[in-house]
Write an enzyme that holds these catalytic residues in place. Sequence first.
Site: not given
Ligand code: MIG
Length: 798
Positions: A399, A396, A490
Site C-alpha cells: 500500500e 504484499d 485479509d
Molecule cells: O501483516 O505475510 O494479506 O495474505 O499471509 C500481515 C503475512 C502480512 C498480509 C497478507 C496475508 C499474508 C500476511 N500479510
Amino acid sequence: MRLEDLSVEPTRVTFWGPRAALQVSCPLPGVLRLRHLPVFQHTALGPRELPVKQSWAVVEHPELPLSVRREEQGGVAVVVTEALSLEVSLARGTWRLLDAAGRELARCEAFSGEVMPDYPVDRFRSRLALHAPPEEAWLGFGEKVGALDKRGMHFVFWNTDVMPHHPDTDPLYQSIPFCLGLREGLAWGFFLDESWRLEVDVGAEDASLVQWESSGPELDTYLFAGPMPEDVVRRYTALTGRPPLPPLWSLGAQQSRWGYENAGDIRSVIHGYRAHGLPLDCVYLDIDYMEGYKVWTWDRTRYPDPAGLAREAAARGVKLVTIIDPAVKAEPGYRVYDEALARDFLVRNDRGSVLIGEVWPKPATFPDFTREEVRTWWGRWHQGFLEAGIAGVWNDMNEPACFSLQNGRETFDIRTAPAVHLGKVEGPTLPHDARHGHRRHLEVHNVYALGMARAAYEGMRELAPERRPFILTRAGSAGIQRYAAVWTGDNSSYWAHLELSLTMLLGLGLSGVSFAGVDVPGFLSRANGELLVRWTQVGTFYPLMRNHSGKGTPPQEPWRFGEPYLSLTRECLERRYRLLPTLYTLSHEASVEGLPVLRPLVMYAPGDEEALRVDDAFLFGKDLLVAPVVRQGQTRRLVYLPEGRWLPLFNLGTPGEVLEGGQHVIAVAPLGTVPLWLRAGGALALTEPALHTTSANWSQLTWHVHVAERVEARLYEDAGEGYGESRLTRLRGERVGERFVLERSTEGSLPLARDTETLRLYGLSAPREVVGAREHRMRDGVLELTVDAGWRRVEVLL
Ligand code: MIG
C-alpha cells in the site's frame, strides 16, 4: 466556475476562465478526456498552456481529431466526436455529455477548487459534482464493499492495509476511481485519472449528486460511451490496458498459509494434496522463508535448497510462488539496502533524509517505485528467484504498509502516535509529506503498488522472455491489470465474507481487474467443513482460486475437516479443472477485449431492475449463471433468471428442464450442489479433471451446447505458457424447425492435440439423422455426438 472563451486546436479544445480551465480531447473512439483545472492561475501575458500531466493509469494514445461548434444562444459550445459530444456552458462552466443519438448520458453540475496554505506544502481540494438521476445505478469503483449498485455509499481511495476488514470497511487495498452509470438500459462510464487521495460520495450526502473530491490540483477525467455495459468496460480497458493472458498453471488450484514454517511443511502440503487425490498447481511461500524478513534472501536453516525444493514440487506438477514485500531492511552489509541507499532509490522524509519505518523488517526503508531506474533495479532482483525455479511473485504490504516510523532516535507506532511526531499520516503507511523525488507521498501513495508490480512484470519479461510473468498483488490502482492478478486481502472465515466476495470481484471485474480472487475459505478466524465446501464451490469460478489462511488460525487445507467435506471439496477442485478450457478462453477474452471472467447478471440485461439487484449470483462469462449457496445451513435458494431460456446444469452434471427467464425460481442445493444454468445459445467447453495443468491444447474436449435458434461459442487454445502458436475455435449454430446445423471454424496454426471431440447437444430429441459425426447416441435424454477433432459441420435432423 465561469469560462470565458476557448481556444481550438485540431485535437483539443481548451476553455479558459478567470481562475479555471477545462480541456477536452478524444484519446479513443467513444472516449472523451476532460481535464478540469479549478484553481488554474494563468497570466494574461504568457501563452495559455496547461501544465504537463503524467498519468500512471492510462496507456499512451494519440489524440483523435474533434470539432467544435459554438452556439451564440446561451453561451454554449459543443465539442463533437463521432460517438460522443460535449456541450459546455461557458457562463456556468458546466457540461453535458450526449451520445450520438443526442441522449444525455451525464451532466456535470459544478467543478470547483481551493488551495489551502499549509506547511511545508500547500494543500488542494478539487471537486466535481455529477448529476445523479434517481433511477441511475452506479457500478464499479474497483475493490469496494457493498452491493453491486453503490448508490448511497461513500468511498475513500487511499490504499490501506486493514486487518481485519468488515462488510462495511473502507478504504481497502485498491484504488480504482472508475464507475459505470446505468439508467434505463443505457450505460456510460466515468474515470477520474488521479493518483492523489480521492473521495467519492455516491448520492449518500445528496441523493441527486455523485461528488468526487481530490486532494490534488486538478480533476483529470474520462467519459465513456456505451450503450451496453460491455462497451463501457471495453473502452475503459482500451484506455488503461488489458490483462496479459496468465500462464495456465495460475488458473489451477493454489494453496497457501502464513504459517508454513519450512521446506518440510511445503513438502507435506504437496504430499497431502497428492495423497488425497486433490488437484493442485501452486503453493505459496509466505514471509517466513526470508532471513530476518529481508526481501530477496532465503533463510537457509528453513530452506537449505530452494532450487531443489522447486524441482521436487515441479516433479509433482506444482509451482512455487514466493511473497515479496516492498520494505527493505535497513541493515548495512545487506546488499539490497546498500545498493538502494548508495543509488538514492529510497523514499525520503519531509526533511530530506531517508525515511525509516518498521514493517516485518525493522528498521525498514521503502524503494521509490515511481522512478524508472528504481523499477529496473528491482526487476533485476527477480533473477535469483527465477533461477531457483520460483514461478511467480506475490506482492504484499504494498500500500505500502508501515507500522511505525522513526523520528530522530524515537520510534512511534503510526496508529497511536500524535500527528505532530509523524507529519500527517493516514492508515498504517507513510506520511503525506514523505518524498518520492519531487513528489509527495499524498500524490503517489495510491500508485506505489502499481510501480512495484510493473517493476516485477517488466523484470520478469526481460529475465525470462519465454515465460508469462505471474504476479499477485494486494494493493493497486487503475491499470494494475496490466501487470498483476489481485486478491482482496485479509478477509475472514465469515459467511458474510463469502457473500461479499461476489460483489467485490464483480466490482473489480467491471473496473478492469478480471484476474482476481479472495482467500478461500477466509484468511482470519475459524472455518468449518461446511464453509470450506460452500466457499470452494464459489472459488471454482473465481478467476484466481487460492486457499489461504493466517497464522494462528486453524489450518484449512481441504482434508482438515474430515468427510464428507474432503470429498465434496475434491469434487469442486475437479470441476475447476474440467472448466479450464472455458476459463482459459475467458481469460484470453479479457486479454484482448478487457471483459471480465465474472460478470453481473445486469451486464446482459441492462434495463432489468431485478437483475441489477442480484448480488448473490453472477455470470461466468456470458452464458453460465452461477447461483451458489452462500448462507450457512441453506439447502435451497431463490434465483433470478434474466430474460432468455435457461438450462439447469447443476454441478455441470445432469441437465434439468429448460426454464423461461424473467422469473425467480427456487434452486434445491443441499451441501455438495452448485446451482448452474446455461443460457440458450451458449456453450461450454469442458475437459476432464486432472491433478495439475499441463497444456491448454486440450487432449480431451466436450462441448456442452444449449441448442437455440442461434448458438455462438469460442475456445482459445495454446501451450498454456509462453508466446507460441495458438488456435481460436468458433462454433456457430442455427436451428430452423426440425434442423440444427453447427459449424466450426478456426484461426491460428496450433496443431490439434486430440483425435475426437464430444458434442452434448441439450434441447434436442432423438434425431432421425445426424450428418457429420462419427457416432451419435442419446444419453440421459441428451443427444451426444462423437466427431473428428477437425470437424467443420454437423447437421441434426429431428
Ligand atoms: O501483516 O505475510 O494479506 O495474505 O499471509 C500481515 C503475512 C502480512 C498480509 C497478507 C496475508 C499474508 C500476511 N500479510
